[in-house]
Scaffold this motif. Structure first.
Motif, PDB file in Angstrom:
ATOM      1  N   GLU A   1       0.830  -1.215   0.000  1.00  0.00           N
ATOM      2  CA  GLU A   1       0.000   0.000   0.000  1.00  0.00           C
ATOM      3  C   GLU A   1       0.862   1.262   0.000  1.00  0.00           C
ATOM      4  O   GLU A   1       0.608   2.209  -0.727  1.00  0.00           O
ATOM      5  N   SER A   2       1.875   1.254   0.839  1.00  0.00           N
ATOM      6  CA  SER A   2       2.659   2.492   1.001  1.00  0.00           C
ATOM      7  C   SER A   2       3.842   2.569   0.027  1.00  0.00           C
ATOM      8  O   SER A   2       4.396   3.639  -0.192  1.00  0.00           O
ATOM      9  N   TRP A   3       4.217   1.435  -0.558  1.00  0.00           N
ATOM     10  CA  TRP A   3       5.359   1.422  -1.482  1.00  0.00           C
ATOM     11  C   TRP A   3       5.112   2.335  -2.682  1.00  0.00           C
ATOM     12  O   TRP A   3       3.995   2.420  -3.181  1.00  0.00           O
ATOM     13  N   ARG A   4       6.154   3.021  -3.120  1.00  0.00           N
ATOM     14  CA  ARG A   4       6.081   3.837  -4.329  1.00  0.00           C
ATOM     15  C   ARG A   4       7.332   3.631  -5.164  1.00  0.00           C
ATOM     16  O   ARG A   4       8.425   3.423  -4.624  1.00  0.00           O
TER      17      ARG A   4
ATOM     18  N   ARG B   1       9.696   5.766  -7.476  1.00  0.00           N
ATOM     19  CA  ARG B   1       9.993   7.163  -7.812  1.00  0.00           C
ATOM     20  C   ARG B   1      10.906   7.213  -9.028  1.00  0.00           C
ATOM     21  O   ARG B   1      11.903   6.492  -9.101  1.00  0.00           O
TER      22      ARG B   1
ATOM     23  N   THR C   1      12.729   0.749  -5.992  1.00  0.00           N
ATOM     24  CA  THR C   1      12.089   1.942  -5.416  1.00  0.00           C
ATOM     25  C   THR C   1      12.417   3.202  -6.217  1.00  0.00           C
ATOM     26  O   THR C   1      11.658   4.149  -6.195  1.00  0.00           O
TER      27      THR C   1
ATOM     28  N   GLU D   1       5.818   9.518  -9.260  1.00  0.00           N
ATOM     29  CA  GLU D   1       5.760   8.674  -8.070  1.00  0.00           C
ATOM     30  C   GLU D   1       4.573   7.758  -8.287  1.00  0.00           C
ATOM     31  O   GLU D   1       3.430   8.209  -8.293  1.00  0.00           O
TER      32      GLU D   1
ATOM     33  N   TYR E   1       5.792  -7.266 -11.838  1.00  0.00           N
ATOM     34  CA  TYR E   1       5.133  -7.459 -10.544  1.00  0.00           C
ATOM     35  C   TYR E   1       4.621  -8.888 -10.372  1.00  0.00           C
ATOM     36  O   TYR E   1       4.057  -9.218  -9.333  1.00  0.00           O
TER      37      TYR E   1
ATOM     38  N   SER F   1       2.306   4.239  -7.602  1.00  0.00           N
ATOM     39  CA  SER F   1       1.939   3.161  -6.679  1.00  0.00           C
ATOM     40  C   SER F   1       1.825   1.864  -7.471  1.00  0.00           C
ATOM     41  O   SER F   1       1.831   1.858  -8.715  1.00  0.00           O
ATOM     42  N   LEU F   2       1.672   0.768  -6.768  1.00  0.00           N
ATOM     43  CA  LEU F   2       1.488  -0.513  -7.431  1.00  0.00           C
ATOM     44  C   LEU F   2       0.194  -0.506  -8.247  1.00  0.00           C
ATOM     45  O   LEU F   2       0.148  -1.056  -9.363  1.00  0.00           O
ATOM     46  N   SER F   3      -0.823   0.178  -7.741  1.00  0.00           N
ATOM     47  CA  SER F   3      -2.083   0.288  -8.496  1.00  0.00           C
ATOM     48  C   SER F   3      -1.879   1.070  -9.781  1.00  0.00           C
ATOM     49  O   SER F   3      -2.426   0.715 -10.835  1.00  0.00           O
ATOM     50  N   ASP F   4      -1.077   2.147  -9.691  1.00  0.00           N
ATOM     51  CA  ASP F   4      -0.781   2.916 -10.912  1.00  0.00           C
ATOM     52  C   ASP F   4      -0.138   2.016 -11.960  1.00  0.00           C
ATOM     53  O   ASP F   4      -0.482   2.078 -13.140  1.00  0.00           O
TER      54      ASP F   4
END
Lengths: 363, 363
Positions: free
Chosen positions: A53-56, A58, A207, A68, A175, A70-73
């Protein structure tokens, strides 16, 4: 009568417990794709535990728009699936004499998986790479301190760079592996997959992507994972490792297996190369004095190994023989008989000698 | 009463017998120019014995006209004389704790000499540097095998590169030092002098200049003589050492000298910097808690150290004190109190603690 051995149980072989360096049981070769639980694991530092959730991710440096994501992006971007053979640059190190420092890999620091993710070029395109950019640095969340005396910079992260041309070609930010989300050991939530290159380029736990106009000089780029190369008539320089070399390996018989004398045994293995396709595999049962053609089982597929088979008429009498395999690729490259000392503990692609014991015919 | 100690005999201090690594007796400081026999000697491999008649300097790579120049050819070109302070990047290493690998230099891996030779830019101009060139690699005749485990490339030569801008600025190819032909230990018949840079750039026994559009990655460029530097928010990278840092050193009293208590003692030393000029020197006699201004003896001269003096009112009572000196340069840089671990055994410019013993007044 033709005999063959069946694939063995697929448990990983522990070469180093912590951080995990786990070797694929190469003698368990079956399909062209290595089962996920048998894919080798290479770690330089303890495996980070990242929060999805918090991983990004960059992306910065010489780009028009830093990103930046997210995994959803990333999952919302066009997905690509790429099958790729990946070999650790130190695969086969246990066959070197004198012994070279590093993890003592046998045959199993290589495997082929189907990776799913987004193309690095799509991410770079979204950010807009500026003119003059030269490389993309990929940095992972994995970090630690090097113990090399006098060279301790404190904490550093694992990182490597790719030339911009490669980064904008076929590099995947994956992923998923073999249809499953990446496991922690394989770089959850995101890792690079760099087709044709040795595994050190496939940075895990990604990251940071940094686009730069300066050649990257991280430890794992210029000191570790480099080799000595002569150019321009100067003394050898330390050049970063890049593409895999042409190489065949024997999966079965496994080293020190016993096979029946005076019979036909089906030798099987795989062969791969970093550029183009493998076009030929040969097998020797006399320590490399004579070679016979093997049959390629799989059709050519760029970046993916080809399985091969060879019907070996085993000697009439019990004893010990040395089997070898060697490959040639579409660029005409073939395996040389010795190891160039300038490669140190890397790029080991001389035909590996596999000792096999012949037992008398059973009643 | 002001006392001062006189310069000591100027014999070189042997830090390593073979290959010769010889330290200047820094406490013998007298004139601004170090006498030739007191200039420090740094060798990586055995000193080659080159024949002045058969020796040639070869210039190749990205040039219009490759050159092969004899010593006579070079002597026929316009001669330039340059005074330059040169410091080994490991000077002062003996003060590091924990101990760092490498030659254990005290204060004397630094000196100032007058060099005579031709400008590298004149030689490059004669050959014609092509567009796109990035660096000039300087390779010496000195060579040997590195014993670093797993990293043995066989025989390599000492070599370093310079950015083209520096190579076309003030770099000298010197055939004489302090009015005498170079000695074998100092690089006969030809060496580089790179004003403002640490000594590793001043390649001795020069035989090859190679103009290249690819960053040079020799061992002494990327592994040795590099340090850890953070940039772009990434983990530290190994960056080649270049310019000297601002630094003052105390010549007298020498470490562990005895000086009279309750008197005025003339502390003397030098100070230098890699860019601009030294503008200020301060001295502390309380381990760095308080600092007092020293007097600069020499006028500013770019690339050349300035001698300084300080009238020190020694304590009334016998005992031991720690003297320190620190410099500031025209760019406003000053010496920091500690050693950045990322520098490893290089670029040691914290104010070095000089232990001095005070003896009671003589009758």
């Amino acid at each position: 009568m033709t005999t063959s051995s069946t694939p063995r149980p697929a448990a990983l072989i522990v070469r180093q417990a912590s951080p995990p360096n786990l070797e694929s049981p190469f003698s368990s070769l079956d399909g062209r794709i290595t089962p996920g639980e048998s894919v080798y694991v290479r770690s330089h530092f303890p495996a980070p535990e990242l929060n999805a959730e918090s991983w990004r991710l960059r992306l910065g440096g010489q780009v028009d728009t830093p990103l930046e994501l997210s995994l959803s992006d990333l999952r919302a971007m066009p997905a690509h699936t790429v099958a790729a053979t990946m070999e650790c640059a130190g695969n086969g190190r246990v066959y070197l004499s004198p012994r070279m420092p590093g993890v003592q890999w046998d045959l199993g620091a290589v495997g082929t998986a189907e990776w799913m993710g987004v193309l690095l070029r799509d991410v770079l395109g979204q950010a807009g790479v500026q003119a003059g950019a030269l490389e993309v640095v990929l940095e992972g969340a994995d970090c630690g301190t090097l113990t090399d005396p006098g060279r301790t910079p404190g904490n550093i992260h694992y990182a490597r760079s790719l030339p911009l041309a490669k980064a904008q070609d076929d590099v995947l930010l994956a992923y998923a592996m073999n249809g499953q989300p990446l496991t922690r050991d394989h770089g959850f939530p995101l890792r690079a997959v760099v087709p044709g290159w040795f595994g050190m380029a496939a940075v895990k736990w990604l990251t940071t992507l940094h686009v730069t106009d300066t050649p990257y000089q991280g430890f794992f780029q210029t000191v570790d994972y480099s080799f000595w190369q002569s150019r321009d008539g100067l003394s050898p320089q330390m050049v970063p490792l890049t593409t895999m070399l042409v190489k065949a390996q024997i999966a079965r018989p496994a080293p020190h297996d016993c096979v029946p004398a005076a019979s036909v045994f089906e030798v099987v293995g795989t062969a791969w190369t970093g550029q183009g396709d493998v076009t030929r595999v040969e097998v020797s049962s006399d320590s490399g004095q004579t070679w016979a053609e093997a049959e390629l089982v799989d059709p050519p597929q760029t970046g993916v190994w080809r399985r091969w088979r060879f019907e070996w008429q085993t000697p009439q009498q019990p004893g010990t023989v040395t089997l070898m395999a060697r490959a040639t690729d579409s660029a005409g490259r073939t395996q040389e008989s010795g190891h160039d000392v300038g490669r140190g503990g890397y790029m080991i692609n001389f035909p590996l000698p596999i000792t096999v014991h012949l037992r008398g015919q059973e009643a």
